[in-house]
Structures are given as structure tokens and as C-alpha cells.
Motif scaffolding. Structure first.
Motif, PDB file in Angstrom:
ATOM      1  N   UNK A 214       0.811  -1.217   0.000  1.00  0.00           N
ATOM      2  CA  UNK A 214       0.000   0.000   0.000  1.00  0.00           C
ATOM      3  C   UNK A 214       0.848   1.272   0.000  1.00  0.00           C
ATOM      4  N   UNK A 215       2.078   1.198   0.473  1.00  0.00           N
ATOM      5  CA  UNK A 215       2.927   2.379   0.543  1.00  0.00           C
ATOM      6  C   UNK A 215       3.944   2.225   1.657  1.00  0.00           C
ATOM      7  N   UNK A 216       4.507   3.322   2.128  1.00  0.00           N
ATOM      8  CA  UNK A 216       5.543   3.221   3.156  1.00  0.00           C
ATOM      9  C   UNK A 216       4.984   2.789   4.493  1.00  0.00           C
ATOM     10  N   UNK A 217       5.722   1.928   5.160  1.00  0.00           N
ATOM     11  CA  UNK A 217       5.440   1.603   6.553  1.00  0.00           C
ATOM     12  C   UNK A 217       6.430   2.372   7.400  1.00  0.00           C
ATOM     13  N   UNK A 218       7.577   1.741   7.668  1.00  0.00           N
ATOM     14  CA  UNK A 218       8.607   2.373   8.501  1.00  0.00           C
ATOM     15  C   UNK A 218       9.740   3.000   7.707  1.00  0.00           C
ATOM     16  N   UNK A 219       9.832   2.711   6.404  1.00  0.00           N
ATOM     17  CA  UNK A 219      11.072   3.009   5.696  1.00  0.00           C
ATOM     18  C   UNK A 219      11.452   4.489   5.725  1.00  0.00           C
ATOM     19  N   UNK A 220      10.507   5.393   5.461  1.00  0.00           N
ATOM     20  CA  UNK A 220      10.835   6.817   5.470  1.00  0.00           C
ATOM     21  C   UNK A 220      11.172   7.313   6.867  1.00  0.00           C
ATOM     22  N   UNK A 272      10.085   5.321  -2.112  1.00  0.00           N
ATOM     23  CA  UNK A 272       9.862   6.053  -0.861  1.00  0.00           C
ATOM     24  C   UNK A 272      11.170   6.148  -0.079  1.00  0.00           C
ATOM     25  N   UNK A 273      11.892   7.227  -0.357  1.00  0.00           N
ATOM     26  CA  UNK A 273      13.208   7.452   0.250  1.00  0.00           C
ATOM     27  C   UNK A 273      13.356   8.929   0.591  1.00  0.00           C
ATOM     28  N   UNK A 274      14.529   9.308   1.083  1.00  0.00           N
ATOM     29  CA  UNK A 274      14.733  10.695   1.497  1.00  0.00           C
ATOM     30  C   UNK A 274      14.675  11.667   0.328  1.00  0.00           C
ATOM     31  N   UNK A 275      15.010  11.196  -0.860  1.00  0.00           N
ATOM     32  CA  UNK A 275      14.878  12.053  -2.040  1.00  0.00           C
ATOM     33  C   UNK A 275      13.409  12.377  -2.291  1.00  0.00           C
ATOM     34  N   UNK A 276      12.551  11.398  -2.087  1.00  0.00           N
ATOM     35  CA  UNK A 276      11.111  11.603  -2.217  1.00  0.00           C
ATOM     36  C   UNK A 276      10.636  12.652  -1.215  1.00  0.00           C
ATOM     37  N   UNK A 277      11.146  12.563   0.014  1.00  0.00           N
ATOM     38  CA  UNK A 277      10.785  13.537   1.051  1.00  0.00           C
ATOM     39  C   UNK A 277      11.267  14.939   0.675  1.00  0.00           C
ATOM     40  N   UNK A 278      12.492  15.046   0.211  1.00  0.00           N
ATOM     41  CA  UNK A 278      13.043  16.363  -0.145  1.00  0.00           C
ATOM     42  C   UNK A 278      12.202  17.016  -1.230  1.00  0.00           C
ATOM     43  N   UNK A 279      11.807  16.251  -2.239  1.00  0.00           N
ATOM     44  CA  UNK A 279      10.974  16.791  -3.315  1.00  0.00           C
ATOM     45  C   UNK A 279       9.629  17.274  -2.776  1.00  0.00           C
TER      46      UNK A 279
END
Length: 398
Positions: A214-220, A272-279
Motif C-alpha cells: 500500500x505504501x511506506x510503513x517504517x522506511x521513510x 519512498x526514500x529521502x529524495x522523495x521527502x526532499x521533493x
């Protein structure tokens, strides 16, 4: 007949088998090792977890994995070397666990090894028309078999790909055999690095089963904690609870093509990584947001994606029993948010079904191995993404 083939045949024909299931997920916190006593197969499968532990990874070993993990461009020589190195470390942890538990290696019939995922590439992510779905797990089964002296099944996800699946989630196969109950609809929610769930209908009709990421759990959240707080994860949600969710950032995080795709689907830290968060922060003008507030928002993001997926499948007033497993179930804020957003659902854990929720995924691979050795492919009908296959390559000791 080759003596190892004869040994394989003999062990597969036993009335009960000792199988060690292994799982090393995207969180890379260690190797989950579950010693299982398995009787029967298929709908008659009876499994009991005798022992469980997580073999801790050293910081050095974890750092070596991260160099090649979830990156499009890596040192190919290092991938080759790590394929053997990971297997050798896993074999060492297995041998230590067997000794610690008071067994000898000859007592164990089989090992079922998931390996270490280093890249997951479904078509929804790579978008290359001429290429199929792909995934890669390393930690070669031959090395484990040689180092432990135990017949090893590994590389389970490739058969799933070959038969038309995306290589994930595989939980549906074990969930169906271990947790289906006549007359009770169940959702088996695993919150690991990525969150996924399996729907088990009370009819126990395999053709009605549904499973999806479904999407991110803990990874981000874990990536952010490791990057900015020098902690492996947000224990008891202490950091997230000290912050406040930001609606602008949350909206930007939820603005993702993957989240709108039909089920079933799979994903990973490749998206779903830190690059995704930065964007998302740049898009929402929240680059100066306090780190505690970012963590709170990431926790809300995981909760939203999970709750939205369940509502999408079962309606806004979903009334299903949700059995949780995985590290995310220990995050009190995440669980509270899920309970708030899904007020008509009843939340339990697989502990209520006599399976340690932290051991569940390792147990799953013991079940998958047992089916390959002793069972038949489960007929899931024409369910998209759930091919009716047995999985796992067999490696024989010398």
C-alpha cells in the motif's frame, strides 16, 4: 541416486519437519530466525514456532549493505562480493542460533532463506516497456547450504515474477494457509519497511483472496531517524510525538502516482526514500520545517496510506478484524492514528493467532518452503498478481 537428492526426498517425506525460516527486510535491523515444526501441507498445514531470535547485524555489515541497497547505479563487483558475503554472515548467525537453542545442525531438515533485497523494480516503477517486472535478493543459497550443512531453499521471488507476478507481496501464500478462518473476514496487515496487507475472506475461497503493498510503513521514518537523529528508528515514537504533523507537507507526500494505482501493486525504498521527502518539502515550501515536525508528518503519511487503502477496499466504514505484524505495530503513534482513521475496525496482532508478530515473515518463508517440498500450488484462480505456484530454489550441501 545422488545421496543429497535421496536425503532431500527422505526429509520431504517425513511426517513433520524442522524448518528454519529467515527474513532480512528493508529495515536491515538484523536477520530474523524462526525455528518451526511443520506438519502436513496445504490446508492441512500445522506450524508451531519453537524458537525465534533476531541475529543482530553489526554497524559495519549494515553499512556495507547500504552501499548497494535501493540504488540504480552501484559497483557491480561489490554486488557480486556481497552476494556471497551476506550468505556467509547469515550462515554464521544460523549456526550460532542452532547452538544457542541446544540443537545440532543435523537436527534441522531445511532452511528457507528470503535473502536481502537490494532492488525492487516493478513495471510501475521502472516504466520500461520492453522489460518485465524485476526484483533482486542476494545472499546465495548455495553458500548457506555449504556453511550450515543444511538443505536450503532461497530466491523465492523469482518464480513469482516468472509466473506473471511482481515478486511481492508473498505474504498472501502463508497468510492463507496459516490464518484463514471460516466465517471471519480478516485483514493481515504487515507494517515493515513497506506496508502490505492480505484480505482473507471468511469463505476461505482462495480465488477471493486479495494482497497488495500500500505504501511506506517504517522506511521513510527509519531513514530520516538514521540521517538526522543517529538512531536506527523512532523508539516508542518519541520524536514524532514531540512534533506536529504539517498539512502542506502531508498533502505533498500523498501526491504520488503510485498511491493512485489499482491494487494489487508493489513498491519499495526505491520510490519512498529521502529524495522523495526532499521533493515533497520543496513542493510544499516546508524545507525549514523542524525535524520533529517532519517525523510527525511522516508517521501521519504512513497511517494515511494504510488507512486509505483499507477504506478503498472495504469502504469508508470498513468493519474488519485487522491482525498486525512487523515493526510498525510497535509504533504507538502509528497504531493510534490507524485506530482513529478506521474506528470500526478491530485491531489485534498475530500474537492473538499464536504467531509472534515479529517472527511472522520468517515463519512465512518456512511455510513457502514446506509447500515447495511437500505441497501443491494453491489455486488462486485468476487473481491478478497471485500466481498459483510453489516457490524457492533448492541448494544442496556438499
Amino acid at each position: 541416486m545422488n545421496r543429497q537428492i535421496q536425503k532431500l526426498y527422505s526429509k520431504a517425506g517425513k511426517s513433520e519437519r524442522l524448518i528454519i525460516g529467515l527474513m532480512s527486510g528493508t529495515s536491515m535491523d538484523g536477520l530474523d530466525i524462526a525455528l518451526c515444526l511443520v506438519k502436513g501441507s496445504g490446508a492441512e498445514t500445522d506450524i508451531r514456532v519453537l524458537k525465534f531470535k533476531t541475529g543482530d547485524y553489526t554497524d559495519d555489515f549494515r553499512a556495507k549493505i547500504k552501499v548497494i541497497f535501493s540504488k540504480k547505479e552501484v559497483d557491480l563487483q561489490l554486488v557480486c562480493l556481497m552476494n556471497a558475503h551476506i550468505a556467509n554472515i547469515h550462515a554464521q548467525l544460523i549456526n550460532e542460533a542452532i547452538k544457542e537453542w541446544g540443537y545440532e545442525n543435523k537436527d534441522i531438515d531445511f532452511i528457507a532463506s528470503h535473502g536481502q533485497t537490494i532492488f525492487h523494480a516493478p513495471k510501475s516503477l521502472h516504466k520500461l516497456a520492453d522489460y518485465p517486472n524485476g526484483t533482486l535478493q542476494i545472499g546465495d543459497g548455495d553458500h548457506i547450504a555449504i556453511k550450515t550443512g543444511i538443505i536450503t531453499l532461497s530466491d523465492f521471488r523469482q518464480k513469482h515474477l516468472a509466473a506473471g507476478g511482481e515478486g511481492a507481496p508473498l505474504a498472501v501464500y502463508g497468510d492463507y494457509l496459516m490464518f484463514s478462518k471460516v466465517g471471519e473476514d480478516r485483514v493481515m496487515l504487515n507494517i515493515g519497511g513497506i506496508a502490505n496487507f492480505t484480505y482473507l475472506p471468511g469463505s476461505t475461497d482462495a480465488s477471493e483472496i486479495f494482497s497488495t503493498d500500500v505504501g511506506p510503513g517504517n522506511t521513510l521514518m527509519d531513514q530520516y531517524m538514521q540521517q538526522y537523529f543517529n538512531q536506527f528508528y523512532d523508539k516508542n515514537a518519541a520524536v514524532a510525538l514531540s512534533g506536529h504533523s504539517n498539512s502542506k507537507l502531508l498533502s505533498a507526500l500523498l501526491d504520488c502516482d503510485f498511491l493512485g494505482l489499482d491494487f494489487p501493486k508493489t513498491t519499495g525504498p526505491e520510490l519512498f526514500n529521502l529524495e522523495y521527502l526532499i521533493k515533497a518539502q520543496e513542493q510544499s515550501s516546508t524545507t525549514n520545517l523542524g525535524k520533529e515536525d517532519v517525523m510527525a508528518t511522516l508517521c501521519h503519511f504512513s497511517a494515511e496510506t494504510i488507512a486509505n487503502a483499507i477504506k478503498r477496499c472495504f469502504g469508508e466504514h470498513a468493519r474488519v478484524r485487522v491482525f498486525m505484524s512487523g515493526g510498525g505495530m510497535h509504533n504507538p503513534l502509528l497504531v493510534q492514528l490507524l485506530q482513529t482513521q478506521l474506528p470500526f475496525c478491530k485491531f489485534l496482532s498475530t500474537e492473538d493467532l499464536n504467531i509472534n508478530p515479529d517472527a511472522k515473515e520468517a515463519v512465512l518463508f518456512a511455510v513457502l518452503a514446506n509447500e515447495t517440498l511437500c505441497g501443491e500450488p494453491i489455486n488462486f484462480g485468476n487473481r491478478q498478481g497471485v500466481p498459483s505456484v510453489c516457490m524457492g530454489k533448492i541448494s544442496l550441501p556438499a
